[in-house]
Design an enzyme around this catalytic site. Structure first.
Site, PDB file in Angstrom:
ATOM      1  N   ALA A 115      42.852  94.683  88.517  1.00 13.78           N
ATOM      2  CA  ALA A 115      43.828  95.809  88.958  1.00 13.78           C
ATOM      3  C   ALA A 115      45.134  96.043  88.876  1.00 13.78           C
ATOM      4  O   ALA A 115      46.025  96.743  89.171  1.00 13.78           O
ATOM      5  CB  ALA A 115      43.198  96.243  90.537  1.00 13.78           C
ATOM      6  N   SER A 119      45.494  89.300  91.458  1.00 16.96           N
ATOM      7  CA  SER A 119      44.496  88.388  92.155  1.00 16.96           C
ATOM      8  C   SER A 119      44.517  87.147  91.474  1.00 16.96           C
ATOM      9  O   SER A 119      44.199  86.130  92.003  1.00 16.96           O
ATOM     10  CB  SER A 119      43.003  89.156  91.769  1.00 16.96           C
ATOM     11  N   GLU A 152      48.395  79.170  85.210  1.00 19.25           N
ATOM     12  CA  GLU A 152      48.266  80.402  84.529  1.00 19.25           C
ATOM     13  C   GLU A 152      48.666  80.262  83.022  1.00 19.25           C
ATOM     14  O   GLU A 152      48.107  80.801  82.094  1.00 19.25           O
ATOM     15  CB  GLU A 152      49.025  81.498  85.149  1.00 19.25           C
ATOM     16  N   ASP A 164      54.743  86.779  89.945  1.00 17.07           N
ATOM     17  CA  ASP A 164      53.483  87.100  90.652  1.00 17.07           C
ATOM     18  C   ASP A 164      53.190  85.900  91.796  1.00 17.07           C
ATOM     19  O   ASP A 164      53.005  86.088  92.921  1.00 17.07           O
ATOM     20  CB  ASP A 164      52.315  87.303  90.107  1.00 17.07           C
TER      21      ASP A 164
HETATM   22  C1  GLA Z   1      52.062  90.695  85.253  1.00 19.25           C
HETATM   23  C2  GLA Z   1      52.821  89.354  84.861  1.00 19.25           C
HETATM   24  C3  GLA Z   1      54.088  89.198  85.491  1.00 19.25           C
HETATM   25  C4  GLA Z   1      54.975  90.707  84.939  1.00 19.25           C
HETATM   26  C5  GLA Z   1      54.189  91.905  84.961  1.00 19.25           C
HETATM   27  C6  GLA Z   1      54.854  92.768  84.595  1.00 19.25           C
HETATM   28  O1  GLA Z   1      51.868  90.758  86.468  1.00 19.25           O
HETATM   29  O2  GLA Z   1      51.804  88.308  85.495  1.00 19.25           O
HETATM   30  O3  GLA Z   1      54.787  87.916  85.276  1.00 19.25           O
HETATM   31  O4  GLA Z   1      55.431  90.106  83.781  1.00 19.25           O
HETATM   32  O5  GLA Z   1      52.894  91.706  84.400  1.00 19.25           O
HETATM   33  O6  GLA Z   1      55.833  93.175  85.305  1.00 19.25           O
END
Ligand code: GLA
Length: 371
Positions: A115, A119, A152, A164
């Site tokens: 989403a 997550s 990741e 993130d």
């Molecule tokens: C994903 C990526 C982040 C960022 C966003 C867009 O969530 O994991 O590093 O680039 O897209 O802002």
């Protein structure tokens, strides 16, 4: 030794697709978390089970990229990245047996998957925190975030930026996290819509979101190409005149999004610092328009939710996260929440789309020990 930690998903308030351009982002932690319970063993294997999955997955402690796929690759990636860090720092010698000899990992989560609410970062960070604790590694939070990000980027193979995992590790209740992705400096910025009789709604469109698809990597490459043509290390240093000088129209649009979005983060932070949360709406909507028209990462489901929210009186609305599906956030007066929800639901209903999930949210705490 057993350790249990929770780590949250995140919403990015503003600063989208700028983290990998050395830009500024402003995420906050959701109350939705992933919890990892880790037990050290000496089996030579890692066994991962989840309340949401029937069969446990088992792999060797010396797992390498490519050995594990699917959701458990995020766990395997953390084991791999942590093994690498431990071997580099010499933590796992005989005098201090800190290495991973075997693990049992139990996962539970209420962060919606796919989403755009991170997550995967919540999963990586919860496992990394529990392992850091169980192995008594005493890594600081930014280092745990970088272990999670390596999982990741280098194990799962999705070339995301730094936002993130740092959001999941560093966010605090009541605040959005201003993160400078060049210097990695952070500042907590008070974000309390309720204080101004406002509500921030999260609208999960349930539209497909596949971050590992090629679009995300393509956008990154376009940004790098635009910066290279301008002779810059990153688009963080580009100004509007330089952007206008790019003769490739696609690169120009991509770069314009990045430069204007970083400026909007500055504006939103100064408005929040001045205690005027009710005045950030216009910047949220401008961010969406830029992501839709210049960066081209929105999809119809996101645009329809934004437009329906604004038509019913939302002060601002935008897609959040990587795009191509996922969630919209909408800032509304408390008195308008019912109407905004009804408007979005009606717009989806009219199009025979799956009903969106809509809920109010406030900034929650980052990763923490759990029961
Ligand atoms: C994903 C990526 C982040 C960022 C966003 C867009 O969530 O994991 O590093 O680039 O897209 O802002």
């Amino acid at each position: 030794m057993t350790s249990t930690w929770s780590a949250p998903g995140r919403v990015n308030l503003i600063g989208e697709h700028v983290d990998y351009n050395d830009g500024l982002v402003l995420p906050f932690a959701l109350p939705m978390t992933t919890t990892a319970r880790v037990t050290l063993t000496s089996s030579g294997n890692v066994t991962v089970c989840s309340a949401d999955v029937d069969q446990p997955v088992t792999f060797a402690v010396d797992v390498e990229p490519g050995d594990v796929t699917g959701w458990s690759a995020y766990v395997a990636g953390v084991v791999w990245a942590l093994n690498d860090l431990i071997s580099q720092t010499g933590e796992a010698d005989d005098a201090r047996p800190g290495g991973i000899r075997g693990l049992e990992v139990e996962i539970r989560s209420d962060v919606p998957v796919g989403a755009g609410l991170s997550s995967s970062a919540a999963l990586e960070c919860s496992v990394a925190c529990a392992l850091n604790d169980a192995l008594e590694l005493r890594l600081d939070r930014p280092t745990i975030a970088s272990v999670a990000r390596r999982a990741e980027n280098d194990f799962v193979g999705v070339p995301t930026g730094a936002m993130d995992q740092l959001a999941s590790m560093l966010c605090q209740e009541g605040y959005a996290l201003l993160l400078d992705c060049r210097t990695m400096e952070t500042r907590q910025v008070s974000f309390d819509p309720g204080h101004a009789d406002l509500t921030l709604l999260v609208i999960d469109t349930h539209a497909g979101h596949e971050l590992s698809g090629s679009e995300y990597g393509d956008r990154r490459k376009a940004c790098e190409a635009a910066a290279a043509r301008l002779g810059l290390g990153s688009l963080r240093d580009a100004d509007p005149d330089q952007v206008a000088s790019l003769d490739d129209p696609v690169l120009q649009r991509r770069a314009r999004h990045v430069v204007t979005e970083i400026e909007r983060v500055h504006e939103v932070v100064s408005v929040l610092d001045a205690g005027r949360v009710q005045d950030i709406g216009g910047f949220l909507t401008a961010s969406h328009e830029s992501l839709r028209d210049d960066f081209e990462v929105s999809v119809e489901e996101l645009d329809v939710a934004v437009d329906a929210a604004l038509a019913a009186g939302a002060l601002g609305a935008r897609m959040t996260g990587a795009g191509f599906g996922g969630c919209v956030i909408a800032l509304c007066r408390n008195a308008d929440v019912g109407e905004v929800e009804a408007s979005v639901r009606a717009a989806y209903d009219q199009r025979d789309w799956v009903a969106p999930s809509i809920w109010p949210t406030t900034p929650a705490q980052g990763a923490a020990p759990a029961l």
